[in-house]
Scaffold this active site. Structure first.
Site, PDB file in Angstrom:
ATOM      1  CB  CYS A  70      38.543  41.568  40.343  1.00 46.18           C
ATOM      2  SG  CYS A  70      36.746  41.476  40.409  1.00 46.18           S
ATOM      3  CB  CYS A  73      37.367  38.207  40.119  1.00 45.90           C
ATOM      4  SG  CYS A  73      36.827  39.415  38.898  1.00 45.90           S
TER       5      CYS A  73
END
Length: 143
Positions: A70, A73
């Site tokens: 991600c 993230c």
């Protein structure tokens, strides 16, 4: 009954330390180099040890549900570490890899990542999805 054991890597020397979950709030130090194990670092937890830490900690927890693939993230990770340093001793910052820990992700109804969940006394008290800067993470953690 013994408290479940956490395996914590020392951020200073890399040694793996076994720590009873019940001692998470005791400012644990490394058995090899005697440096602080948490030292303002996020704690990585999963399906096997998450509940033990939630039950043992008197501090609120701010949990970052994330995944290695991600982009947002990974972009937020330095800010989360910065917030962990700022909140040391007040709020325990925890990272949960949602891919590796599907039971926790399902239990908390994680639909998008990153998602931050604040837990106090075993109950969810706040939630925010999306990457945040360090000051917003601190504000969410200290609500």
């Amino acid at each position: 009954m013994d408290s479940p054991k956490l395996h914590l890597a020392c951020p200073h020397c890399g040694a793996t330390n076994r720590l009873p979950a019940a001692r998470i709030d005791d400012a644990p130090v490394c058995g090899r180099c005697s440096q602080p194990l948490l030292a303002g670092q996020p704690l990585e937890l999963g399906d096997a040890d998450f509940d033990a830490v939630v039950q043992a900690s008197a501090q609120p927890l701010l949990v970052d549900f994330w995944a290695p693939w991600c982009g947002p993230c990974n972009a937020m990770a330095p800010a989360f570490k910065q917030a962990a340093k700022a909140l040391q001793g007040q709020v325990l910052l925890v990272k949960v890899n949602s891919d590796d820990n599907p039971q926790l992700s399902a239990r908390f109804g994680i639909r998008s990542i990153p998602t931050l969940v604040r837990i106090e006394q075993g109950r969810e008290t706040a939630r925010q999805s999306g990457a945040l800067p360090a000051q917003a993470i601190v504000a969410l953690a200290t609500r």
